[in-house]
Design an enzyme around this catalytic site. Sequence first.
Site, PDB file in Angstrom:
ATOM      1  N   TYR A 322     -19.096  16.865  81.414  1.00 13.33           N
ATOM      2  CA  TYR A 322     -19.037  17.736  82.646  1.00 13.33           C
ATOM      3  C   TYR A 322     -18.217  19.030  82.773  1.00 13.33           C
ATOM      4  CZ  TYR A 322     -19.358  12.899  84.756  1.00 13.33           C
ATOM      5  OH  TYR A 322     -19.775  11.338  85.008  1.00 13.33           O
ATOM      6  N   CYS A 353     -17.058  14.895  65.001  1.00 13.22           N
ATOM      7  CA  CYS A 353     -17.950  15.932  64.440  1.00 13.22           C
ATOM      8  C   CYS A 353     -18.822  16.476  65.321  1.00 13.22           C
ATOM      9  CB  CYS A 353     -18.480  15.575  62.931  1.00 13.22           C
ATOM     10  SG  CYS A 353     -17.128  14.754  61.767  1.00 13.22           S
TER      11      CYS A 353
END
Length: 427
Positions: A322, A353
Amino acid sequence: MQAFTFNDGVMHAESVPLPSIAEEFGTPTYVYSRAFIEHQWRNLDDAFGDYPHDIHYAVKANSNIAVLNVLAQLGSGFDIVSAGELYRVLQAGGDASKIVFSGVAKSRSDIEYALNSGVGSLNIESTAELKRINSVALELGKTARIALRVNPDVDPQTHPYISTGLATAKFGISIDAALEVYQLANSMANIQVHGVACHIGSQITTTSPFSDALDRVIDLVERLAEHGIHIKQLDLGGGLGIRYANEQPPTPQAYVAAMLDTLKKRGITLPVAIEPGRYIVGNAGVLLSRVEYLKTNTAGDKTTNFAIIDAGMNDLMRPSLYQAHHNITAVDANSEASSSRLLSHYEVVGPVCESADVLGSNRALAIGAGDLIAIESAGAYSFVMASNYNSRPRTAEVMVDGDCTHLIRARETMAQLIEGESTLPSK
Ligand SMILES: *Cc1c(COP(=O)(O)O)cnc(C)c1O
């Protein structure tokens, strides 16, 4: 009240220094304050005075059974959105009759489990679901107490991902269609119409969306009464915001007063239920993490400082999901870097990653490798969204109670990472 305070330059959870928690349980670890959770719940409860009300804690915000048990001991009810949450509440000693079951996709087995457990009310989100609940109740020889979750089409002015009460949302039944659905419900042998429910969104920082939604709900209650359907309770959902950075959310007193004023103006004395999640637990927790490395990347004339920490987006997804802001604070002002005020601006990033694995951007911190940091306001929608992405075991969770520290969820082990998996038989 503050759950986390500095004492002699060291951040504490209640009376316990965070470095001692890191030492005992390792990092990253979620740390919660019992006193703060209780304080928040009581704040809301007290704000209602003697107006008849129920507080149903929204389990999805933080579903650790210790959190649920602390709230059950206060006499709280619970708002659940899955069979798994029902299981948790019952395991934690919650009272089934004080459970409200929300959610758009309840399966037949979810409904059976809820009715057999004696949940207080099912909040229905579609006509199809109403029919399914009536048919399951008939098979079980039970009566299902229900509320319709209506969609009052109020804009809560919050992030679109946590805004749920607009006409275009997947949640609830449009308020204009509700009369017809109530009439159908009222005609069903195994359905008992109890309430009207709405939930317009989350992290709401003004009172007007709540009173606007309530006004529309009251319009509906009056229309239903004209048709001989008498509502017994108004469930106004959750959504009260908290302070992450500079927000100025209403106090619980102002939030409740806005509702009670609206009820009074309209001459309504029906009992009210609310479903707070974030307000109760959001600022009751931090994610305690350690700086693994500092590094500086230079591209042309642009220099970026990175603080690489041992917590990642799999542990706390809100920043990447968000763009949520969490304050990040150095835990020990007496550490070498902090005391020599080696202040720099950092991209605070995790081990995962993914470029989205940023817990905080452009943060001024005086930290060195090995220092502890606290990612604040991490009690709600934080551990509950954790995943094993990159095969990272989920963190430990600890609850502090005064000067006692309780491990309420052990750190996952490597063996647990592959639990339930199997290889193919050899050819
Ligand atoms: C998520 C949710 C809540 C809790 O919202 P908060 O913003 O955490 O208070 C309450 N009711 C329902 C139906 C929800 O889906």
